[in-house]
Structure formats: structure tokens, C-alpha cells
Design a protein around this motif. Structure first.
Motif, short mmCIF file in Angstrom:
data_model
loop_
_atom_site.label_atom_id
_atom_site.label_comp_id
_atom_site.label_asym_id
_atom_site.label_seq_id
_atom_site.Cartn_x
_atom_site.Cartn_y
_atom_site.Cartn_z
N THR A 18 0.82 -1.21 0.00
CA THR A 18 0.00 0.00 0.00
C THR A 18 0.86 1.26 0.00
O THR A 18 0.71 2.12 -0.87
CB THR A 18 -0.92 0.01 1.24
OG1 THR A 18 -1.67 -1.21 1.27
CG2 THR A 18 -1.88 1.19 1.20
N HIS A 22 3.51 1.28 5.30
CA HIS A 22 2.82 0.02 5.57
C HIS A 22 3.76 -1.16 5.38
O HIS A 22 3.77 -2.11 6.18
CB HIS A 22 1.60 -0.11 4.66
CG HIS A 22 0.81 -1.36 4.87
ND1 HIS A 22 0.15 -1.65 6.05
CD2 HIS A 22 0.59 -2.45 4.04
CE1 HIS A 22 -0.45 -2.82 5.94
NE2 HIS A 22 -0.20 -3.32 4.73
N ASP A 74 -5.55 -4.14 5.30
CA ASP A 74 -5.82 -2.71 5.32
C ASP A 74 -6.84 -2.45 4.21
O ASP A 74 -7.34 -3.39 3.58
CB ASP A 74 -4.55 -1.88 5.15
CG ASP A 74 -3.84 -2.16 3.83
OD1 ASP A 74 -4.24 -3.10 3.11
OD2 ASP A 74 -2.87 -1.45 3.52
N GLU A 75 -7.17 -1.20 3.95
CA GLU A 75 -8.19 -0.89 2.95
C GLU A 75 -7.80 -1.40 1.57
O GLU A 75 -8.62 -1.99 0.85
CB GLU A 75 -8.44 0.62 2.91
CG GLU A 75 -9.54 1.02 1.94
CD GLU A 75 -9.82 2.52 1.96
OE1 GLU A 75 -10.81 2.93 1.36
OE2 GLU A 75 -9.02 3.26 2.60
N ARG A 113 -5.40 -4.13 10.19
CA ARG A 113 -4.43 -3.03 10.29
C ARG A 113 -5.11 -1.68 10.25
O ARG A 113 -4.60 -0.71 10.79
CB ARG A 113 -3.44 -3.16 9.13
CG ARG A 113 -2.40 -2.08 9.01
CD ARG A 113 -1.31 -2.24 10.03
NE ARG A 113 -0.23 -1.28 9.78
CZ ARG A 113 -0.11 -0.11 10.38
NH1 ARG A 113 -0.99 0.26 11.29
NH2 ARG A 113 0.89 0.70 10.11
N GLU A 114 -6.29 -1.62 9.61
CA GLU A 114 -7.01 -0.35 9.47
C GLU A 114 -8.50 -0.57 9.66
O GLU A 114 -9.01 -1.67 9.45
CB GLU A 114 -6.78 0.26 8.07
CG GLU A 114 -5.43 0.90 7.86
CD GLU A 114 -5.34 1.55 6.48
OE1 GLU A 114 -4.44 2.37 6.28
OE2 GLU A 114 -6.16 1.23 5.60
N THR A 136 -4.87 -2.57 15.45
CA THR A 136 -5.12 -1.16 15.17
C THR A 136 -4.91 -0.27 16.39
O THR A 136 -4.73 0.94 16.25
CB THR A 136 -6.55 -0.95 14.65
OG1 THR A 136 -7.48 -1.36 15.67
CG2 THR A 136 -6.81 -1.77 13.40
#
Length: 350
Positions: A18, A22, A74-75, A113-114, A136
Motif C-alpha cells: 500500500t 505500511h 488494510d483498505e 491493520r485499518e 489497530t
């Protein structure tokens, strides 16, 4: 798995490139896991120039010698997995049937993570509804990291305790010297702490259970025990210790949260109900020391009671316990009159 695996765990980390930050975070996590004796497989360590990245990731996910696969979500990872794009998308095509076809699988686990703006974890659709590790929050990072280590080594976080014996009360039997007070004690403690309107009745109910349960601790001099009667008294006092500790907790909670007349009066009434145990009740022979355990128990409880109220600076209530006179019905007297004794002599009354 319920037992620690003897084999060294082999763990592959799947993630999305990412941002450089990250990637650095993932690299640090891999180093931390390696320090725990885990053989971590990471593209930065195991993928060489000229290798096929997709083939490498496919091999890592499908390789039966790889015991664990950690998905760093993550996203970007969630979007690529759902859209079947990039390496994360390739892995998703392999992982999805593994997870759906093996509901009890523990090879794959996600690390969140997010989260999105609503606080929801970014997770691939195929992983929704499954348990994940949450990294997180820095304040819980160490705890969650330990969970990952245990999972990698095949060890449960919580171990089932040994199973006890069938409760005797299910057989309709009573246990000598056992007062069934724990449930009433919890109700009284919770009611006092919360300021419930039922606090007064709950405290009285508990104290009545203890007062009536004192009968189970009655001892009597017998020819066979005359020489060792001191040991019998000490054993009886020690057997009462769990209930003494319950009452100390209750005294402390009342002194902190509800040192009101209704509660102090309930305690005073309890000590009045102890007085008949200091002397002979009934027919037959007895000795003066047959009641020594009761005198000690009540004396100790009274001192703890006053001490707890002093500790929490409830001086007025403590003084009332000391100044009040304590009454009981002496049914051996012909006129059935009420007798009395003062607080300092209450525990030692004969």
C-alpha cells in the motif's frame, strides 16, 4: 488445536504494498514473529529478482508445509481481494475455497491493520464473520501479538480447567460446615455497589444465611476428643475462614458505598444473632469451652467490622458499633426477658 505443536511453525505473511510505511510496518511484524521462533516467509526475504511474484504467492498459500497464513488487512488489501486484482486478488482466489470448504480451518487468519470511518474493520468479503487479530490499537498491540504467536504455535489462548465433581446438593445432601452463601453474597455486594433499592434486603438476606449457618459449626466435647479439643476448635475456626472473608468484603463495601443506618443496623442485628451461640442452648451435658469457636469467630468479625469502618473514615458508624448495646432473647429465663450486653463484651459473652 489444544496442544502445542512440536514442529516449528512455518508462517507466510500476505499483504498489499500500500505505502512504504505500511511495508515497513509489515516488515517489523515479521521480524517480531521471527524472534518468537516462527519461520516467517515474506516476499522481501524469500522472493528474488526474476521470480514470478504471483507464482510465489500461490505456492505459499497452497503449500501444505506452510502451516499458517497471516493476512494483513488494510483498505487496499481488502479492495484488491474483493476485486481479484494483483497479488492479493490471486491469493483470494486460492484462499476463498479453502476457508469456505473447511469451516474448522485454522491455517488462515486475518490481522486488521485499518478501520473505516465508522470503526469497521477492513476485511475481504470471504473473511467476514470470522475471528481476527486486531493490531489497530497500540494499547492492546502486545496482547494481540501474543495471541498471534500462540496461534502460530498451535496453542490455545485459554485452557479449559479441570472438571470438578458433581455438586453434592444435586443429590439432596448437605455438606457439614458448608454455608451456601456465595450467591446471596454476590447479590448483596452488587446491590450495595450499585446503590440498588434492594441493597437493604439483599444484605439482610445474606447476613441471615450466615447467622443461621453458624449452627453447622457447632462442636461438642467428647471423651475421644477431650485431649485434642483445642485442635477441634482451631479446625472449626479455619473452616469458617471463607465466610469470614466474604463478610469482610461486605463490611468494606458497605463502609465505602452505603454507611447508612439501615445497613449498619442490619450488621448490628447480625451480631445480636451470634450471641446465643456463646452459651449452652438445649439439653444435655456441655463444657464452657464447647463455644470457644463461636466466641472467636464473632470476636474476629466484630473487630474486622469496626476496622473497616475506621479504614474508610466512617467514624460515627464505627463509634455506634462500639457504643450500642446488643440484645437477645434468653429463653432459659422463666420470664423470657430480653438480656443485653455491650459491644466490647459482645464477642466474649458467655
Amino acid at each position: 488445536m489444544t496442544e502445542t505443536s512440536a514442529a516449528e511453525p512455518k508462517l507466510f505473511i500476505s499483504y498489499s504494498w500500500t505505502t512504504p510505511e505500511h511495508e515497513a510496518w509489515v516488515l517489523q511484524l515479521a521480524e517480531e514473529l521471527t524472534s518468537q521462533g516462527i519461520n516467517v516467509l515474506l516476499d522481501k526475504w524469500d522472493l528474488q529478482p526474476g521470480h514470478d511474484a504471483n507464482a510465489f504467492m500461490e505456492k505459499m498459500v497452497a503449500d501444505p508445509t506452510v502451516t499458517k497464513v497471516l493476512l494483513i488487512c488494510d483498505e487496499m488489501y481488502a479492495k484488491k481481494s474483493d476485486g481479484r486484482k494483483g497479488g492479493a486478488g490471486t491469493e483470494a482466489q486460492i484462499i476463498t475455497p479453502e476457508i469456505y470448504n473447511h469451516t474448522a480451518q485454522d491455517k488462515f487468519a486475518a490481522v486488521v491493520r485499518e478501520r473505516d470511518r465508522e470503526g469497521k474493520a477492513f476485511l475481504p468479503v470471504y473473511y467476514k464473520g470470522r475471528i481476527y487479530f486486531d493490531l489497530t490499537d497500540p494499547s492492546t498491540y502486545a496482547t494481540e501479538f501474543d495471541k498471534i504467536v500462540r496461534w502460530a504455535w498451535g496453542q490455545q489462548v485459554h485452557v479449559r480447567p479441570a472438571k470438578g465433581q458433581r455438586p453434592s446438593f444435586l443429590e439432596g445432601k448437605t455438606v457439614s460446615g458448608k454455608i451456601l452463601s456465595s450467591a446471596a453474597h454476590r447479590r448483596a455486594m452488587d446491590a450495595v455497589r450499585s446503590g440498588s433499592v434492594n441493597a437493604g434486603p439483599a444484605v439482610r438476606e445474606y447476613l441471615d444465611i450466615i447467622a443461621s449457618g453458624l449452627e453447622d459449626f457447632r462442636v461438642k466435647t467428647e471423651p475421644a476428643t477431650r485431649q485434642t479439643f483445642d485442635d477441634v476448635i482451631v479446625a472449626s475456626i479455619e473452616e469458617f475462614t471463607p465466610y469470614r472473608n466474604e463478610m469482610i468484603e461486605l463490611f468494606a463495601v458497605i463502609a465505602q458505598y452505603a454507611p447508612v443506618p439501615a445497613q449498619t443496623e442490619a450488621i448490628r442485628r447480625f451480631f445480636e444473632k451470634c450471641i446465643p451461640y456463646f452459651d449452652f442452648q438445649g439439653s444435655g451435658n456441655y463444657t464452657e469451652w464447647d463455644f470457644d469457636n463461636y466466641r472467636f469467630i464473632a470476636h474476629e468479625l466484630f473487630l474486622y467490622c469496626v476496622g473497616m469502618f475506621l479504614r474508610y473514615e466512617q467514624f460515627t458508624a464505627a463509634q455506634e458499633f462500639l457504643d450500642n448495646e446488643y440484645y437477645w432473647d434468653d429463653r432459659r429465663e422463666r420470664d423470657n426477658k430480653r438480656n443485653r450486653c455491650s459491644a466490647p463484651t459482645l464477642p466474649a459473652a458467655a
